[in-house]
Design a protein around this motif. Sequence first.
Motif, mmCIF file in Angstrom:
data_model
loop_
_atom_site.group_PDB
_atom_site.id
_atom_site.type_symbol
_atom_site.label_atom_id
_atom_site.label_comp_id
_atom_site.label_asym_id
_atom_site.label_seq_id
_atom_site.Cartn_x
_atom_site.Cartn_y
_atom_site.Cartn_z
ATOM 1 N N CYS A 81 0.844 -1.188 0.000
ATOM 2 C CA CYS A 81 0.000 0.000 0.000
ATOM 3 C C CYS A 81 0.878 1.236 0.000
ATOM 4 O O CYS A 81 2.094 1.147 0.105
ATOM 5 C CB CYS A 81 -0.946 0.005 1.200
ATOM 6 S SG CYS A 81 -0.087 -0.140 2.761
ATOM 7 N N GLU A 82 0.230 2.368 -0.092
ATOM 8 C CA GLU A 82 0.928 3.636 -0.303
ATOM 9 C C GLU A 82 0.463 4.623 0.761
ATOM 10 O O GLU A 82 -0.696 5.000 0.797
ATOM 11 C CB GLU A 82 0.551 4.128 -1.704
ATOM 12 C CG GLU A 82 1.617 4.884 -2.416
ATOM 13 C CD GLU A 82 1.917 6.191 -1.731
ATOM 14 O OE1 GLU A 82 3.023 6.309 -1.173
ATOM 15 O OE2 GLU A 82 1.044 7.068 -1.721
ATOM 16 N N ALA A 83 1.390 4.996 1.641
ATOM 17 C CA ALA A 83 1.031 5.867 2.771
ATOM 18 C C ALA A 83 1.035 7.330 2.370
ATOM 19 O O ALA A 83 1.602 7.702 1.348
ATOM 20 C CB ALA A 83 2.017 5.653 3.911
ATOM 21 N N ALA A 84 0.451 8.167 3.215
ATOM 22 C CA ALA A 84 0.612 9.617 3.070
ATOM 23 C C ALA A 84 2.042 9.973 3.495
ATOM 24 O O ALA A 84 2.722 9.194 4.167
ATOM 25 C CB ALA A 84 -0.415 10.335 3.941
ATOM 26 N N HIS A 85 2.486 11.171 3.114
ATOM 27 C CA HIS A 85 3.881 11.591 3.344
ATOM 28 C C HIS A 85 4.217 11.543 4.848
ATOM 29 O O HIS A 85 3.611 12.279 5.636
ATOM 30 C CB HIS A 85 4.034 13.009 2.796
ATOM 31 C CG HIS A 85 5.444 13.475 2.646
ATOM 32 N ND1 HIS A 85 6.528 12.627 2.603
ATOM 33 C CD2 HIS A 85 5.944 14.734 2.511
ATOM 34 C CE1 HIS A 85 7.633 13.354 2.449
ATOM 35 N NE2 HIS A 85 7.308 14.621 2.397
ATOM 36 N N ARG A 121 3.680 9.089 6.940
ATOM 37 C CA ARG A 121 2.768 8.320 7.800
ATOM 38 C C ARG A 121 2.905 6.815 7.669
ATOM 39 O O ARG A 121 2.097 6.073 8.227
ATOM 40 C CB ARG A 121 1.307 8.704 7.527
ATOM 41 C CG ARG A 121 1.057 10.179 7.489
ATOM 42 C CD ARG A 121 1.259 10.870 8.828
ATOM 43 N NE ARG A 121 1.335 12.301 8.606
ATOM 44 C CZ ARG A 121 2.197 13.110 9.199
ATOM 45 N NH1 ARG A 121 3.054 12.646 10.093
ATOM 46 N NH2 ARG A 121 2.206 14.393 8.928
#
Lengths: 258, 355
Positions: A73-77, A79
């Motif tokens: 998955c791809e987190a927020a900057h 996080r």
Amino acid sequence: MSVIAPETMETVYSYPQSLTEKPTHYCPGCTHGIAHRLVAEALDELGLRERTVMVAPVGCSVFAYAYFNTDACEAAHGRAPAMATGIKRVDPDNIVVTYQGDGDLAAIGSADIMHVAARGDNITTIFVNNAIYGMTGGQMAPTTLPGQKTTSSPMGRNVDMTGMPIRMSEVLATLPGSAYIVRRSLHDVKHIRKAKKAILTALKVQQAGLGFSMVELLSSCPTNWGIQPVDALQWVEEHMVPYFPLGDYKIADGVADL
Amino acid sequence: MSKELLKGNVAIAEAALRAGLQAYFGYPITPQTELLEHLSKRMIELDRVFLQAESEVAAINMVYGAACTGVRVMSSSSSPGVSLMQEGLSYIAGSELPCVIVDIMRGGPGLGNILPSQGDYFQVTRSAGHGDYRPIVLAPASVQEAIDFTVLAFDLADKYRHLVLVVADGLIGLMMEPCELPPFQPVRTTRPDWALTGADERERNVITSIYLKGEEMEGYNIKTQERLATIRATEQRWVEHLTDDCDLLIVGYGTAGRIAYTAIDEARSKGLRVGLLRPQTLYPFPEQRVAELAEQVERLLVVEMNAGQMLEDVKLAVAGRAPVDFFGRMGGMVPMPDEIVSAIDESFAKMAQPA
Ligand SMILES: Cc1ncc(C[n+]2csc(CCOP(=O)(O)OP(=O)(O)O)c2C)c(N)n1
Ligand code: SF4
């Protein structure tokens, strides 16, 4: 994908199972690619691919989810550690790995990484420190060296104004929840081998449930440093290693037995 | 089941547990804290995931991570904390993940106060963070409704793979009322096929909200808008009171809507024909029914605990069919029934004037 030596018919090169075959978007000479490969080899060797969830950051490695052949998955900057906590708490038997740059981890995400370490969350962080914000075009990071020119410190980092670079491994090692915190470098083959060993250990620490593990990797960004790839590796050795000494900052009880 | 006396925050927490909540992440803030405190005990007792995060920023990103694993997950906060969650809410929406967030609203802007308010209407209904989407927003007006909507929120989140907010003013969070809790649903033992559980004997799953190409991003946006169109067509919820014969229609939700009942009784005793439409969903706003009633009544009066936020949605739905008046208290002040009666009197006075 593999390469077989014609004389001996031995496999001399094969693609790690834990990497997809998608060509990466990294610049030529960027060490992000090496870091990816090391993590993938380590996952393969420990047989962890099928139960790993990778958490990609915001930064040049934002597409890490496309390169690791695992659930991802791809987190927020910044996080990724918090996101990893959410994943790991639900499924403690899965292996959760964050892959983060120095802007992501040491600036906007500094609180997140402090608290996964403080809680001793059983996750592993691969911390790629290239002393700059790569993705946004080379601005100053908290790890930018004194005097280092970036697009947002064009006269060189002025430490009177911005303070000295943060040494994250040293900081995180002070937290009791950290089990394994080491700094390695990717500037030559000898050091790359050591980095691989450290990544293997970090994953084993997670498997054994000993606490938070992080491998900091000193890396190059030839594009935004504005120098040739080979010179960039030399720059890591000559400028980064003295300020960010390589070594083991936290080896908790039990790590040596792994 | 028998009725019991429960505080709103505790009731929401208990309802979430009974709806099969598997993971909760939150941070203390008044007037929501009892919700977190209740779950800190109950989730551990039931061997489920509870974690007090270091901030609302962390809490929402933990929710984001847990939502990726396909379990029922929730966080709760109050206005300033929900402000901090905005980026995470947007990522959750962009990643099409189901989850439930509770906002027990307080007075603002800024640190404001801990008194009941409806000042977050814009913050929650417009997009909840950046980008072009809307979450589903449920607005209870009693402790019982808070319970029922918490259960409904999880079902809607799963049904649409969409973010659902349960939004109540602090009065509903802190008030004790007799209510009935739902039976315990068994915790789900399976995970949806998109969940990140490890790519063991299946293709790997990836959850992201990044679409670098404009066409692909727009493709996501179109898909989201289609889903929202379905939600708008099927999920508008409201209750009506004395709307059959009313000349003036009050529109109010949550505590403001509830106080309007008393004001309407008083106005009716004076012979004024007043009715109420109380939206239970703020998004989708019950626009169709408001439009129908606007044809039938002479005037509308919107009552809120803010400076007039839902007012905009009412005006959009009314679309000039009838004049719309407004009465609001702000800063954590709760309107008294007699103040609403005065506003009703003013609306009737305007009706009496020649146009
Ligand atoms: C909230 C937020 N702020 C800022 C950005 C812009 N941004 C994207 S990547 C980045 C810096 C990444 O640098 P680093 O973590 O060092 O990784 P690198 O690109 O060098 O690998 C920034 C500031 C963003 N995406 N989100
Ligand atoms: S900008 Fe720097 S860090 Fe990013 S891919 Fe290029 S060389 Fe690597």
